[in-house]
Every structure is written in structure tokens, then in C-alpha cells.
Design a protein around this motif. Structure first.
Motif, PDB file in Angstrom:
ATOM      1  N   SER A 109      35.491  74.162  44.586  1.00 18.41           N
ATOM      2  CA  SER A 109      34.659  74.585  45.711  1.00 18.41           C
ATOM      3  C   SER A 109      35.335  74.456  47.074  1.00 18.41           C
ATOM      4  O   SER A 109      34.717  74.754  48.088  1.00 18.41           O
ATOM      5  CB  SER A 109      33.352  73.774  45.725  1.00 18.41           C
ATOM      6  N   PHE A 110      36.564  74.010  47.120  1.00 21.10           N
ATOM      7  CA  PHE A 110      37.265  73.910  48.400  1.00 21.10           C
ATOM      8  C   PHE A 110      38.762  73.808  48.149  1.00 21.10           C
ATOM      9  O   PHE A 110      39.210  73.644  47.009  1.00 21.10           O
ATOM     10  CB  PHE A 110      36.778  72.686  49.199  1.00 21.10           C
ATOM     11  N   ARG A 111      39.529  73.900  49.225  1.00 19.25           N
ATOM     12  CA  ARG A 111      40.977  73.733  49.131  1.00 19.25           C
ATOM     13  C   ARG A 111      41.429  72.759  50.213  1.00 19.25           C
ATOM     14  O   ARG A 111      40.775  72.607  51.239  1.00 19.25           O
ATOM     15  CB  ARG A 111      41.692  75.075  49.287  1.00 19.25           C
ATOM     16  N   TYR A 112      42.550  72.113  49.945  1.00 14.25           N
ATOM     17  CA  TYR A 112      43.067  71.183  50.943  1.00 14.25           C
ATOM     18  C   TYR A 112      44.594  71.194  50.919  1.00 14.25           C
ATOM     19  O   TYR A 112      45.218  71.716  49.989  1.00 14.25           O
ATOM     20  CB  TYR A 112      42.533  69.763  50.718  1.00 14.25           C
ATOM     21  N   TYR A 113      45.171  70.606  51.976  1.00 15.20           N
ATOM     22  CA  TYR A 113      46.622  70.618  52.162  1.00 15.20           C
ATOM     23  C   TYR A 113      47.106  69.191  52.439  1.00 15.20           C
ATOM     24  O   TYR A 113      46.484  68.456  53.200  1.00 15.20           O
ATOM     25  CB  TYR A 113      47.005  71.527  53.340  1.00 15.20           C
ATOM     26  N   ASP A 114      48.215  68.830  51.812  1.00 14.86           N
ATOM     27  CA  ASP A 114      48.833  67.526  52.028  1.00 14.86           C
ATOM     28  C   ASP A 114      50.038  67.670  52.952  1.00 14.86           C
ATOM     29  O   ASP A 114      50.871  68.565  52.766  1.00 14.86           O
ATOM     30  CB  ASP A 114      49.298  66.906  50.696  1.00 14.86           C
ATOM     31  N   PHE A 115      50.121  66.771  53.940  1.00 11.60           N
ATOM     32  CA  PHE A 115      51.268  66.707  54.838  1.00 11.60           C
ATOM     33  C   PHE A 115      51.845  65.300  54.785  1.00 11.60           C
ATOM     34  O   PHE A 115      51.094  64.321  54.825  1.00 11.60           O
ATOM     35  CB  PHE A 115      50.857  67.019  56.285  1.00 11.60           C
ATOM     36  N   VAL A 116      53.165  65.180  54.700  1.00 10.44           N
ATOM     37  CA  VAL A 116      53.838  63.883  54.754  1.00 10.44           C
ATOM     38  C   VAL A 116      54.513  63.778  56.112  1.00 10.44           C
ATOM     39  O   VAL A 116      55.367  64.604  56.463  1.00 10.44           O
ATOM     40  CB  VAL A 116      54.873  63.727  53.623  1.00 10.44           C
ATOM     41  N   VAL A 117      54.119  62.758  56.898  1.00  9.71           N
ATOM     42  CA  VAL A 117      54.600  62.643  58.278  1.00  9.71           C
ATOM     43  C   VAL A 117      55.157  61.249  58.535  1.00  9.71           C
ATOM     44  O   VAL A 117      54.884  60.296  57.790  1.00  9.71           O
ATOM     45  CB  VAL A 117      53.460  62.937  59.280  1.00  9.71           C
ATOM     46  N   LYS A 118      55.944  61.167  59.615  1.00 13.07           N
ATOM     47  CA  LYS A 118      56.477  59.891  60.084  1.00 13.07           C
ATOM     48  C   LYS A 118      56.293  59.819  61.594  1.00 13.07           C
ATOM     49  O   LYS A 118      56.336  60.833  62.286  1.00 13.07           O
ATOM     50  CB  LYS A 118      57.968  59.763  59.759  1.00 13.07           C
ATOM     51  N   ALA A 119      56.098  58.584  62.090  1.00  9.62           N
ATOM     52  CA  ALA A 119      56.034  58.360  63.527  1.00  9.62           C
ATOM     53  C   ALA A 119      57.402  57.905  64.030  1.00  9.62           C
ATOM     54  O   ALA A 119      58.136  57.205  63.323  1.00  9.62           O
ATOM     55  CB  ALA A 119      54.974  57.311  63.855  1.00  9.62           C
ATOM     56  N   GLN A 120      57.732  58.309  65.222  1.00  7.61           N
ATOM     57  CA  GLN A 120      59.004  57.926  65.842  1.00  7.61           C
ATOM     58  C   GLN A 120      59.174  56.411  65.845  1.00  7.61           C
ATOM     59  O   GLN A 120      58.257  55.676  66.197  1.00  7.61           O
ATOM     60  CB  GLN A 120      59.039  58.464  67.276  1.00  7.61           C
ATOM     61  N   ASP A 121      60.356  55.928  65.423  1.00 11.99           N
ATOM     62  CA  ASP A 121      60.738  54.510  65.382  1.00 11.99           C
ATOM     63  C   ASP A 121      60.063  53.722  64.255  1.00 11.99           C
ATOM     64  O   ASP A 121      60.180  52.504  64.202  1.00 11.99           O
ATOM     65  CB  ASP A 121      60.453  53.802  66.720  1.00 11.99           C
ATOM     66  N   TYR A 122      59.360  54.420  63.362  1.00 10.97           N
ATOM     67  CA  TYR A 122      58.727  53.765  62.221  1.00 10.97           C
ATOM     68  C   TYR A 122      59.292  54.356  60.934  1.00 10.97           C
ATOM     69  O   TYR A 122      59.531  55.559  60.846  1.00 10.97           O
ATOM     70  CB  TYR A 122      57.207  53.931  62.252  1.00 10.97           C
ATOM     71  N   ASP A 123      59.502  53.496  59.938  1.00  9.43           N
ATOM     72  CA  ASP A 123      60.090  53.940  58.677  1.00  9.43           C
ATOM     73  C   ASP A 123      59.050  54.416  57.668  1.00  9.43           C
ATOM     74  O   ASP A 123      59.390  55.083  56.704  1.00  9.43           O
ATOM     75  CB  ASP A 123      60.903  52.796  58.053  1.00  9.43           C
ATOM     76  N   GLU A 124      57.810  54.064  57.880  1.00  9.87           N
ATOM     77  CA  GLU A 124      56.766  54.355  56.907  1.00  9.87           C
ATOM     78  C   GLU A 124      56.397  55.837  56.899  1.00  9.87           C
ATOM     79  O   GLU A 124      56.252  56.458  57.955  1.00  9.87           O
ATOM     80  CB  GLU A 124      55.531  53.512  57.219  1.00  9.87           C
ATOM     81  N   GLU A 125      56.248  56.400  55.706  1.00  8.75           N
ATOM     82  CA  GLU A 125      55.816  57.781  55.554  1.00  8.75           C
ATOM     83  C   GLU A 125      54.349  57.816  55.147  1.00  8.75           C
ATOM     84  O   GLU A 125      53.910  57.043  54.294  1.00  8.75           O
ATOM     85  CB  GLU A 125      56.668  58.494  54.497  1.00  8.75           C
ATOM     86  N   LEU A 126      53.600  58.702  55.763  1.00  6.41           N
ATOM     87  CA  LEU A 126      52.170  58.819  55.487  1.00  6.41           C
ATOM     88  C   LEU A 126      51.874  60.178  54.867  1.00  6.41           C
ATOM     89  O   LEU A 126      52.335  61.203  55.373  1.00  6.41           O
ATOM     90  CB  LEU A 126      51.353  58.673  56.775  1.00  6.41           C
TER      91      LEU A 126
END
Length: 209
Positions: A109-126
Motif C-alpha cells: 500500500s505504499f513505497r519508501y526509500y532508504d538513504f545512507v548518510v554521514k555528518a561532517q566530522d562523524y564516522d557513523e553512517e545512518l
């Protein structure tokens, strides 16, 4: 004697690598829950409102208004690739960047999109998921007749007690491309063959029911 030298060298290298790894682990910057929420809220607002990019770096189509770019994955990907999205972290402005291109998911009933991002000076990926609901419009619950046979009224269908939403925009070529990549079946491949040489952001015509 030769064996002792080799063992000593290996021991020194092991200690050196271990110290380097420990030091890197100690200096690695991770995001707090509040910072993650700030990043998610910033991108969610832009996903739903498409307020950035006043210089037209990502809003490149001349025949649409800003509403077109709401819940539009190509637009959000472009913003992140060009590092146009900023957030306020540690009392400083940080730039968000895209780690990899978005992925598309179709539910019943719906669609969605995944994005993998990082913030400047941070190593963690979201990995953040955004539901495509901006283009939905509610279909009022009533009978829907059509006129035929010299204005004789024929009831086509009704949606009483049913909540129906439809996309208020025409299907576009990039949507057919996503469908083909996800489904990878005969029907989607056949549809994609008809539009692959056209502008991805044009409306799709000529598809069968």
C-alpha cells in the motif's frame, strides 16, 4: 636467532597495529540520540517540503513547481551529493553527505526509500527511510457514476467505507525504471523498454493497463 628476530618483529608490529586501532577507536566520533534525531528531522522536513536549492542546482526542471520535488528521491539524493543540507551539531554547522545512492522499496500500500548518510566530522553512517506520501490525495467516499448511452447514468463503482488514496501526478519514467529494477520481471522489463531512451523526469505514456 633468525626465528627470534622474526618473532620480535611480529610482536612489535602487533603492538603498533593494536595501539593504532585503539587510538582510532578512542578518537572516533559517534552521534548521540539527540543528534541523530536532529539529522532525521532536518531531512524529513526537506523530504516533505523541498525548500532548499534556491540556486537551482537540483531543481532543474523548468516546467514544474516546488510541489513536484516533495517526496522526490532524486531531488534529496542530489542535495546530499552536492552537500547542500546542513545541521547544527556540537554548536557548529555540519554538512550532511550521501554514502550511497538511495534504494527503493515497494510495499502493498505504499513505497519508501532508504538513504545512507554521514555528518561532517562523524564516522557513523545512518540509514534513514522516507515514505512517499506527498503526492497522495484522498478519494471522497461516494458513488462514482459515468455518463454513457445518451446520458443514461451508469454506476461504475463506489468506495463507501473504504479509504482510497491516489497519486495526483502522472507516472514518470524514473518510477518505471525503479519498478523494473525492483521487480525484474517480464512485465516491468517490457514497460521499461518503451521509455528507456526518454527523459527520466518526463511523464510515461504508451503503457498497457
Amino acid at each position: 636467532m633468525f626465528k627470534k628476530i622474526i618473532l620480535t618483529t611480529i610482536l612489535i608490529l602487533s603492538v603498533g597495529v593494536g595501539y593504532w586501532g585503539f587510538t582510532k577507536l578512542q578518537t572516533k566520533k559517534t552521534l548521540s540520540p539527540d543528534q541523530i534525531e536532529e539529522i532525521a528531522s532536518t531531512l524529513k522536513f526537506e523530504w516533505e517540503n523541498a525548500r532548499l536549492d534556491k540556486e537551482g542546482q537540483c531543481k532543474t526542471l523548468s516546467y514544474v513547481d516546488d510541489q513536484y520535488y516533495q517526496c522526490f528521491p532524486e531531488y534529496l539524493q542530489c542535495l546530499l551529493e552536492k552537500k547542500l543540507v546542513n545541521v547544527y551539531l556540537d554548536k557548529k554547522v555540519k554538512t550532511l553527505s550521501l554514502v550511497q545512492g538511495y534504494s527503493y522499496h515497494q510495499m502493498p500500500s505504499f513505497r519508501y526509500y532508504d538513504f545512507v548518510v554521514k555528518a561532517q566530522d562523524y564516522d557513523e553512517e545512518l540509514q534513514l527511510s522516507f515514505v512517499d506520501s506527498c503526492q497522495e490525495t484522498y478519494v471522497p467516499q461516494r458513488y462514482y457514476p459515468f455518463m454513457a448511452n445518451k446520458r443514461e447514468v451508469t454506476i461504475s463503482w463506489d468506495n463507501f467505507n473504504r479509504n482510497l488514496f491516489v497519486d495526483k501526478f502522472h507516472v514518470q519514467n524514473w518510477e518505471v525504471k525503479n519498478w523494473k529494477n525492483l521487480a525484474n520481471d517480464k512485465l516491468s522489463k517490457s514497460a521499461y523498454k518503451k521509455i528507456k531512451d526518454k527523459n527520466l523526469y518526463s511523464y510515461t505514456y504508451g503503457l498497457s493497463v
